[in-house]
Design an enzyme around this catalytic site. Structure first.
Site, PDB file in Angstrom:
ATOM      1  N   LYS A  17      -0.009   4.258  -0.507  1.00 17.70           N
ATOM      2  CA  LYS A  17      -0.707   5.494   0.090  1.00 17.70           C
ATOM      3  C   LYS A  17      -0.488   6.742  -0.915  1.00 17.70           C
ATOM      4  CE  LYS A  17      -0.291   3.514   4.516  1.00 17.70           C
ATOM      5  NZ  LYS A  17      -0.290   3.590   6.096  1.00 17.70           N
ATOM      6  N   ASN A  28       0.906  -1.305  -0.026  1.00 15.63           N
ATOM      7  CA  ASN A  28       0.121   0.325   0.158  1.00 15.63           C
ATOM      8  C   ASN A  28       0.997   1.244   0.087  1.00 15.63           C
ATOM      9  OD1 ASN A  28      -2.130   2.051   0.334  1.00 15.63           O
ATOM     10  ND2 ASN A  28      -2.464   1.342   2.502  1.00 15.63           N
ATOM     11  N   SER A  38       2.753  -2.305  10.576  1.00 15.86           N
ATOM     12  CA  SER A  38       4.117  -2.610  10.736  1.00 15.86           C
ATOM     13  C   SER A  38       4.627  -4.079  10.310  1.00 15.86           C
ATOM     14  CB  SER A  38       4.440  -1.895  12.079  1.00 15.86           C
ATOM     15  OG  SER A  38       4.006  -0.650  12.426  1.00 15.86           O
ATOM     16  N   GLU A  82      -6.223  -5.268  10.240  1.00 14.58           N
ATOM     17  CA  GLU A  82      -5.087  -4.037  10.395  1.00 14.58           C
ATOM     18  C   GLU A  82      -5.407  -3.300  11.734  1.00 14.58           C
ATOM     19  OE1 GLU A  82      -2.706  -2.799   6.740  1.00 14.58           O
ATOM     20  OE2 GLU A  82      -4.807  -1.479   6.651  1.00 14.58           O
ATOM     21  N   GLU A 100      -7.297   4.789   7.315  1.00 17.61           N
ATOM     22  CA  GLU A 100      -7.133   5.953   7.175  1.00 17.61           C
ATOM     23  C   GLU A 100      -8.179   6.661   6.192  1.00 17.61           C
ATOM     24  OE1 GLU A 100      -3.347   5.633   5.211  1.00 17.61           O
ATOM     25  OE2 GLU A 100      -2.354   4.885   7.243  1.00 17.61           O
ATOM     26  N   GLY A 141       1.732   2.096  10.795  1.00 13.29           N
ATOM     27  CA  GLY A 141       2.792   3.177  10.659  1.00 13.29           C
ATOM     28  C   GLY A 141       3.439   3.348  12.086  1.00 13.29           C
ATOM     29  N   HIS A 179      -9.730   0.967   4.052  1.00 10.04           N
ATOM     30  CA  HIS A 179      -8.770   1.352   4.973  1.00 10.04           C
ATOM     31  C   HIS A 179      -8.889   2.339   6.228  1.00 10.04           C
ATOM     32  CE1 HIS A 179      -4.494   2.460   6.025  1.00 10.04           C
ATOM     33  NE2 HIS A 179      -4.209   1.360   5.564  1.00 10.04           N
TER      34      HIS A 179
HETATM   35  C1  PEP Z   1      -1.177   0.137   5.849  1.00  9.58           C
HETATM   36  O1  PEP Z   1      -0.993   1.191   5.272  1.00  9.58           O
HETATM   37  O2  PEP Z   1      -2.179  -0.647   5.656  1.00  9.58           O
HETATM   38  C2  PEP Z   1      -0.102  -0.406   6.834  1.00  9.58           C
HETATM   39  C3  PEP Z   1      -0.152  -1.610   7.365  1.00  9.58           C
HETATM   40  O3  PEP Z   1       0.863   0.385   6.961  1.00  9.58           O
HETATM   41  P1  PEP Z   1       2.371  -0.030   7.798  1.00  9.58           P
HETATM   42  O4  PEP Z   1       2.723  -1.222   7.190  1.00  9.58           O
HETATM   43  O5  PEP Z   1       3.412   1.130   7.485  1.00  9.58           O
HETATM   44  O6  PEP Z   1       2.095   0.003   9.206  1.00  9.58           O
END
Ligand code: PEP
Length: 253
Positions: A11, A9, A215, A169, A99, A175, A97
């Site tokens: 983003k 992803n 992460s 998630e 976000e 992040g 997602h």
């Molecule tokens: C994500 O954007 O879905 C995500 C899990 O980000 P990260 O791996 O940076 O935690």
């Protein structure tokens, strides 16, 4: 075996040129995927065609959109529909997602509409769910994610639910550099599968890929993906570094 997926992803990161180089670097590694393994790149809309043509000759490598609008078509300036995404040959789309849920106030009901539109347009949705920190600390994460599934997915008939991918998630791990432990990941993935089994039966539930996101890094992917109910990952930060994402693809079961 269920589909095992490493989904990047990006983003709102990378210029077009940086994105192209990142894909070139990853594809240059020439990782041959088994028939049940997939590498998927969720990129900004303007990079979708480039990404699709980069991965075209690599088996089980795909482009994905990061979102689509919850209406079919019409006067929604600046939005992109599932039909538009399908019309350029893109077969995957991230939906819901955290976000988008947080910054764009996307609701479970809107996400249900997005899922329908994706499926109507032959797009496999990668449906995201997961709890914020306060819910995890209160110990009510199972109830929280079960409601997300029920309100966005359970209107789908069994033959359609099989065509979606779920990404669990935990928001507190996205992040932040904090990762769920393998025990936490396995526990909630198994729970999600049991919720799917209650609704659709064990056979259908056993066919649905559930990715872990939060992460995922080159040095923890193998351990997380080794959990029996973790079918790969949705990866943000580490997907922007070729050497890291290469290791994550290689960590797929
Ligand atoms: C994500 O954007 O879905 C995500 C899990 O980000 P990260 O791996 O940076 O935690």
């Amino acid at each position: 075996m269920r589909k095992q997926i490493a989904a990047a992803n990006w983003k709102m990161n990378l210029t077009f040129q940086q994105g192209e180089k990142l894909l070139d670097d990853i594809l240059y590694e020439n990782i041959i995927l088994a028939s049940h393994q997939y590498a998927i790149f969720a990129v900004p809309y303007p990079y979708l065609l480039m990404t699709r043509s980069e991965v075209d000759n690599a088996k089980n490598y795909h482009a994905a959109a990061q979102n689509c609008y919850h209406k079919k078509s019409g006067a929604y300036t600046g939005e992109v529909s599932a039909e538009i995404i399908h019309s350029i040959g893109v077969q995957y789309c991230v939906i819901g997602h955290s976000e988008r849920r947080e910054y764009f106030s996307e609701t479970n009901a809107q996400l249900a509409d997005k899922l329908n539109l994706c499926l109507d347009n032959y797009i496999t949705p990668i449906f995201c769910c997961g709890e914020p920190l306060a819910i995890r600390e209160a110990g009510t994460q199972n109830e929280f994610v079960a409601i997300q599934l029920k309100e966005s997915l359970f209107h789908l008939p069994a033959e359609k639910i099989k065509d979606i991918v779920i990404a669990y998630e935990p928001i507190w791990a996205i992040g932040t550099g904090k990762t769920a432990t393998t025990e936490q990941a396995q526990e909630i993935h198994a729970y999600l599968r049991s919720v799917l089994a209650d609704q659709y039966g064990a056979d259908i539930a056993s066919q649905i890929s559930i990715l872990y996101g939060g992460s995922v890094k080159a040095n923890n992917a193998k351990e997380l993906f080794s959990c029996p109910d973790v079918d790969g990952g949705l990866v943000g930060g580490a997907s922007l570094v070729a050497t890291d994402f290469i290791e994550i693809i290689k960590a797929l079961k």
